[in-house]
Every structure is written in C-alpha cells, then in structure tokens.
Design an enzyme around this catalytic site. Structure first.
Site, short mmCIF file in Angstrom:
data_model
loop_
_atom_site.label_atom_id
_atom_site.label_comp_id
_atom_site.label_asym_id
_atom_site.label_seq_id
_atom_site.Cartn_x
_atom_site.Cartn_y
_atom_site.Cartn_z
N LYS A 186 21.72 105.29 1.57
CA LYS A 186 21.71 106.63 2.30
C LYS A 186 22.39 107.57 1.21
O LYS A 186 21.69 108.45 0.93
CB LYS A 186 22.26 106.63 3.73
CG LYS A 186 22.03 108.15 4.31
CD LYS A 186 22.23 108.30 5.87
CE LYS A 186 21.48 109.94 6.12
NZ LYS A 186 22.00 110.19 7.24
N ASN A 222 13.51 109.99 6.59
CA ASN A 222 12.51 110.34 7.93
C ASN A 222 11.34 109.13 8.28
O ASN A 222 10.80 109.51 9.26
CB ASN A 222 12.01 111.65 7.75
CG ASN A 222 12.82 112.72 7.87
OD1 ASN A 222 13.66 112.74 8.69
ND2 ASN A 222 13.04 113.68 6.92
N LYS A 232 24.28 116.61 7.66
CA LYS A 232 23.50 117.10 8.42
C LYS A 232 24.19 117.05 9.75
O LYS A 232 24.80 116.11 10.25
CB LYS A 232 22.07 116.20 8.81
CG LYS A 232 21.08 116.48 7.69
CD LYS A 232 19.84 115.88 8.11
CE LYS A 232 18.78 116.01 7.23
NZ LYS A 232 17.48 115.48 7.54
N HIS A 235 18.26 106.06 20.37
CA HIS A 235 17.61 106.55 19.01
C HIS A 235 16.98 105.45 18.24
O HIS A 235 15.77 105.57 17.87
CB HIS A 235 18.70 107.14 18.27
CG HIS A 235 18.27 107.77 17.08
ND1 HIS A 235 17.35 108.73 16.66
CD2 HIS A 235 18.57 107.20 15.90
CE1 HIS A 235 17.14 108.81 15.49
NE2 HIS A 235 17.73 108.00 14.77
N HIS A 237 11.05 110.18 16.79
CA HIS A 237 11.70 111.37 17.43
C HIS A 237 10.82 111.89 18.46
O HIS A 237 11.47 112.48 19.45
CB HIS A 237 11.84 112.47 16.38
CG HIS A 237 13.16 112.27 15.75
ND1 HIS A 237 13.66 113.11 14.36
CD2 HIS A 237 14.35 111.63 15.95
CE1 HIS A 237 15.03 112.71 13.97
NE2 HIS A 237 15.19 111.90 15.13
N ARG A 255 33.27 131.16 11.09
CA ARG A 255 32.30 130.93 9.81
C ARG A 255 32.64 129.49 9.10
O ARG A 255 32.46 129.19 7.90
CB ARG A 255 32.34 132.03 8.77
CG ARG A 255 31.96 133.39 9.56
CD ARG A 255 31.68 134.26 8.35
NE ARG A 255 31.32 135.60 8.76
CZ ARG A 255 31.79 136.50 9.34
NH1 ARG A 255 33.11 136.45 9.17
NH2 ARG A 255 31.18 137.47 9.93
N ARG A 309 14.72 113.04 -0.42
CA ARG A 309 15.60 113.11 1.11
C ARG A 309 14.57 112.75 2.33
O ARG A 309 15.21 112.02 3.25
CB ARG A 309 16.53 113.95 0.96
CG ARG A 309 17.49 113.82 2.34
CD ARG A 309 18.75 114.53 2.67
NE ARG A 309 19.55 114.05 3.77
CZ ARG A 309 20.73 114.79 4.04
NH1 ARG A 309 21.32 115.44 3.11
NH2 ARG A 309 21.30 114.48 4.98
N HIS A 333 10.86 108.23 11.72
CA HIS A 333 11.19 109.31 12.53
C HIS A 333 10.32 110.41 13.03
O HIS A 333 10.49 111.15 13.86
CB HIS A 333 12.41 110.13 11.86
CG HIS A 333 13.76 109.26 11.91
ND1 HIS A 333 13.80 108.24 11.18
CD2 HIS A 333 15.05 109.28 12.20
CE1 HIS A 333 15.12 107.42 11.17
NE2 HIS A 333 15.85 108.17 11.68
N GLU A 365 17.24 118.33 1.14
CA GLU A 365 15.93 117.66 1.66
C GLU A 365 14.78 118.38 1.27
O GLU A 365 13.97 118.86 1.96
CB GLU A 365 15.87 117.60 3.24
CG GLU A 365 15.10 116.58 4.05
CD GLU A 365 15.11 116.31 5.55
OE1 GLU A 365 14.77 115.11 6.00
OE2 GLU A 365 15.39 117.46 6.10
N GLU A 380 18.43 101.70 11.73
CA GLU A 380 18.45 102.58 10.46
C GLU A 380 18.79 101.73 9.29
O GLU A 380 18.32 101.94 8.06
CB GLU A 380 19.64 103.45 10.75
CG GLU A 380 19.28 104.60 11.96
CD GLU A 380 18.33 105.47 11.56
OE1 GLU A 380 17.99 105.83 10.36
OE2 GLU A 380 18.06 106.28 12.20
#
Length: 355
Positions: free
Chosen positions: A217, A235, A137, A259, A242, A115, A231, A238, A227, A179
C-alpha cells in the site's frame, strides 16, 4: 521488523514502536496529550498501551461509542467540544488507538481542530494495520455513504503492534484479510498466491505478511499521494464493495456487513467484470472466486436489492463528470484504472456471484 518510510512519516513495528514513540514525545514539546479510543479499545487495548507511555504530559482519554454508525460529523462535533473543554491547543498531540473507524475519525478530528494538530495512529485491528492507518486518508461517513467527508493528511508516525490482534474475533481478522488479498491481486501475484490455501500459512510468520501488505500500500501511495492516478488501484473491489456496505448499513432488514466482508464480494464482482472485459482469463477468475468464497460466507442478494446498490454507485469518490469509474485487474498482480462499466454488466456480475 524493518521500519517502512512513508510519505513524510515512519511506520514502526512491534518491538521498536514504543521506543520510537517515547523518543518522539521526549524530543517534541507538546502541551498535552489526547488519546482517542472507542468503547471497544477502551476495554481491550488501552490497558495494554498506557503502560508503554513514558511522558510527563497531561493525558486525557476521549472515548466514543464503537461502530461504523458513529463515524460521522456528529461524533466529531462532540469530540471537538470535549477537546475545547479540556484545553486542547495548537501544540496538543492526538493519538488514535483503535481500528479503522478510530483512525479515520481521529485523524480527521486532529486535522481540522484549530486548523490541524499533530496526530499518531496506533491501529489495533488487522484492517486498520494494513489499510486504514496507512496513506493519510482521514474522514467520516455522510449518512450511509462511506468516507464522503475527509482530508488527506499524514500522521507523525504509525505504530503497528501485532499483539493487539489477539483481541480480535475471527470475523474481524477475515475483514482485514480482504485488504491483504486485494494488495496481492492488484500488485503482487506471488503475495496473492500465499493465500490460495490458508491451511498452508504459517501464522507464526503472519507478521511478515502484514509487513508486506503495508509495504505494498505504501509503495502505491508514495507514487500518487493525492489519488490522481495509480492510487486509484487501491479501490479495486471497493466501488461495488462500498455500495454494498452502505446498502446493508442503511437497510433495516439486512445484517450489517463488516468492511472486509463487503470488499470480498466487491472483488469477486469486479473480477468477473475484468473477465468479461478480457483483462483476466477464466482460470484466473475461477481461482479468485473460489479462494475468496472459501474464506467468506456467501451473502444472499434479492432481486430488489440490486438497483438500490447501483443507485449508490453514483456517490463513489472516483467518479468524474458523472461517470462511474472502476479499477479493474489486468491479470493477477496488475491493475487498470478509470474503466467505465455498464449497469448490465454489473447486474450480470451479481448473477454470476449468486450462481
């Protein structure tokens, strides 16, 4: 460089980073220490990192095979089992040393093991320094679908030592640079303009460009940690990027893209969409397209590539109620989130990219 205060954790740079790490280890009573690396960082970065550690804790190195293809739940299961066999408990500390795959996967493993145990990120690629390790993230891919399984959970600290960049190839540096370009396009026009001519950049001062990218960032994430709103600006490039990255990852007749290579294409495509929605001018679009194309190789898209890429868009994490949502730029340095885009316009953007 000045420490950046993020959402309940500090980001230390270069000379102060290891001092702060050793102070942290001294002040906190951990039972043992697990360092998660991939096969690349075992060879290139671990020999540099370990001599800086000052601790009496038992240290275990946990390695997995490098590559995005291994950023999956199967790798997590293997590492959870290793942690269990080696006696990890709730008072263990995990340090993730590596690029974005290592920090994403290692953060997810630590956040879910028993946990949640404490973890620290030490990013060793440009991409992980300016993007993956900042913002909380953590996660893994689901098949070829990027980052579908994960949590938002912050590390105890992030340590950025830019001397690790000496181990990178030019293609990996360009991947991270994408980025940084994005941060300028969505947030800071003056920062974007520093990259218009790479030959004019004083790379002796590249650390300051990295610091500013991390700060951008962080400023966005601090406003919206989970998000729900602004935020989503991060993206930009992306949504399509992606999908392109996933498609090239799963296609046997395609060369897998890094990427940043996929995101560079995504930024051109989404800039074209911004142009057609009258959010940016033709001159701004041409500047963006020419700048990015001067840095990254042109990728060939066949006609039968496009609809499978469109099909992958439905899995984008920004989607709500079955609609595909884009973050588009509204002039260089500003963003407009939650924008709906028709497939016809996306296909038109691909045609323009190919021209």
């Amino acid at each position: 460089m000045q420490t950046i205060t993020a959402n309940n954790y500090p980001i230390y740079f270069n000379e102060s980073a290891y001092e702060q790490l050793n102070l942290f280890l001294k002040e906190n009573k951990y039972s043992n220490l697990f360092i998660i690396v991939d096969s690349n960082t075992t060879d290139s970065c671990l020999p540099k990192f370990l001599p800086y550690l000052e601790t009496d804790l038992t240290i275990e190195i946990v390695e997995f095979e490098a590559g995005e293809i291994n950023k999956n739940i199967e790798t997590c299961i293997e590492i959870w089992n290793v942690l269990t066999e080696l006696g990890a408990d709730r008072k263990s500390l995990v340090i993730n040393v590596g690029g974005g795959v290592v920090t994403d996967l290692g953060g997810f493993i630590a956040s879910t093991f028993k946990r949640g145990v404490d973890f620290i990120h030490i990013p060793t690629t440009l991409l992980s320094m300016v993007d993956a390790s900042v913002g909380g993230k953590n996660g893994v891919d689901l098949g070829n679908l990027k980052n579908q399984i994960g949590v938002i959970n912050v590390p105890k600290m992030v340590l950025i030592d830019t001397t690790y960049l000496e181990t990178l190839s030019q293609s990996e540096m360009r991947s991270g640079l994408a980025e940084m370009l994005k941060h300028g396009l969505i947030y800071d026009k003056e920062y974007w303009e520093k990259f218009l001519d790479l030959t004019s950049i004083d790379f002796a001062d590249f650390d300051s460009l990295i610091h500013r990218s991390v700060a951008i960032k962080n400023e966005i994430v601090m406003q919206d940690p989970t998000e729900k709103g602004i935020r989503k600006a991060l993206n930009f490039g992306h949504t399509l990027g992606h999908a392109i990255e996933s498609y090239f990852l799963e296609s046997k007749d395609k060369t897998t893209l890094l990427h940043g290579e996929a995101i560079a294409i995504g930024m051109i495509l989404e800039s074209y969409i911004s142009l057609k929605k009258e959010l940016i001018s033709t001159s701004e679009y041409q500047q963006i397209k020419q700048t990015i194309n001067s840095i990254y190789d042109k990728i060939v898209f066949e006609e039968n590539d496009l609809h499978p890429i469109l099909d992958l868009l439905i899995h984008d994490k920004k989607n709500e109620y079955g609609t595909i949502q884009f973050a588009l730029i509204e002039g260089i340095g500003k963003i407009k989130i939650n924008q709906l885009v028709e497939n016809e316009l996306i296909l038109e953007a691909f045609e323009d990219y190919k021209s």
